[in-house]
Scaffold this active site. Structure first.
Site, PDB file in Angstrom:
ATOM      1  N   ASP A 127     -32.330 -36.952-110.849  1.00  0.00           N
ATOM      2  CA  ASP A 127     -32.568 -38.094-109.955  1.00  0.00           C
ATOM      3  C   ASP A 127     -31.340 -38.265-109.069  1.00  0.00           C
ATOM      4  OD1 ASP A 127     -34.850 -38.337-111.424  1.00  0.00           O
ATOM      5  OD2 ASP A 127     -34.363 -40.282-112.310  1.00  0.00           O
ATOM      6  N   ASP A 173     -47.358 -43.671-111.818  1.00  0.00           N
ATOM      7  CA  ASP A 173     -46.329 -44.471-112.480  1.00  0.00           C
ATOM      8  C   ASP A 173     -46.979 -45.765-112.946  1.00  0.00           C
ATOM      9  OD1 ASP A 173     -44.516 -42.485-111.779  1.00  0.00           O
ATOM     10  OD2 ASP A 173     -44.062 -43.436-109.876  1.00  0.00           O
TER      11      ASP A 173
END
Length: 240
Positions: free
Chosen positions: A9, A131
């Protein structure tokens, strides 16, 4: 055998992790994501999940140069997500070295465009990002909850040709408290042919074993590696 997919990330070009998508919880693990990717590759890893967290927050791809550096300096097969909201973003991602692009918020907010990408590039290159928080799809870097329910959302895109889905239970992500195995079992019971990629909550090698035993095809994880709860040596049994 379950496919092992470490995550990198990125914020400000650095390798970071968040907890439950909270940007205030940011922890920098390495100033140079390329070093991290090269270490993964040296230990037999072949796949990588790269998330542009700046992009997710700003609604356009930001850290494409970091993606390009990882892609040109390793042979890892990369899927990229975060901020891919337009044709231009998608082209930037592919031209920067991503072999696959994940779309989450765009699939909720602009289903026509996302479906166009699926038709144009095919299910091998386009991954659906689901998500989830309390069975609802979250968008905009997880800052907002949509009205979309998980199962109708999946059903719609599977009918349109989606074959790969990254499903992240936000309540688990970055918490090192274990993945949502029951949720993944529920999804696979409904859609057994789906290439489901579990994401969020992996805390130790036992969690990966449990996902494998549950029949989950692939797993994305990051914090457990960066915090030392899982070593690259631990992962060798899952790598051909």
């Amino acid at each position: 055998m379950i496919e092992i997919i470490p995550a990198i990330d990125i914020i400000d070009g650095k390798c970071v992790r968040l907890s439950q998508g909270d940007y205030d919880s940011k922890k920098v693990y390495n100033e140079n994501p390329v070093e991290v990717a090269k270490e993964f590759e040296a230990n037999g890893i072949r796949r990588l999940h790269v998330v542009d967290l700046d992009g997710a927050a700003s609604n356009h791809v930001v850290n494409y140069r970091t993606l390009e550096q990882i892609a040109t300096r390793t042979s890892l097969v990369i899927d990229f997500g975060g901020g891919v909201k337009s044709d231009e973003d998608l082209i930037i991602a592919f031209e920067s070295g991503a072999q696959m692009v994940t779309g989450g918020s765009i699939a909720v907010k602009n289903p026509e465009l996302f479906s166009h990408w699926l038709d144009t590039y095919g299910c091998e290159k386009i991954i659906l990002g689901a998500d989830v928080k309390d069975h609802k799809i979250a968008v905009n870097g997880w800052k907002d909850e949509s009205a979309c329910e998980l199962f109708p959302f999946l059903k719609e895109y599977i009918h349109k040709g989606i074959e790969k889905v990254i499903c992240t239970d936000i309540s688990c992500d970055g918490m090192l408290a274990g993945p949502s195995i029951e949720l993944y079992k529920e999804i696979l019971a409904e859609y057994p042919a789906l290439y489901l990629i579990a994401s969020g909550g992996v805390s130790n090698i036992g969690d990966i074993e449990a996902l494998h035993e549950a029949g989950v095809p692939a797993v994305i994880f990051g914090k457990a590696l960066y915090e030392g709860h899982i070593t690259l040596k631990d992962l060798r049994r899952f790598i051909d």
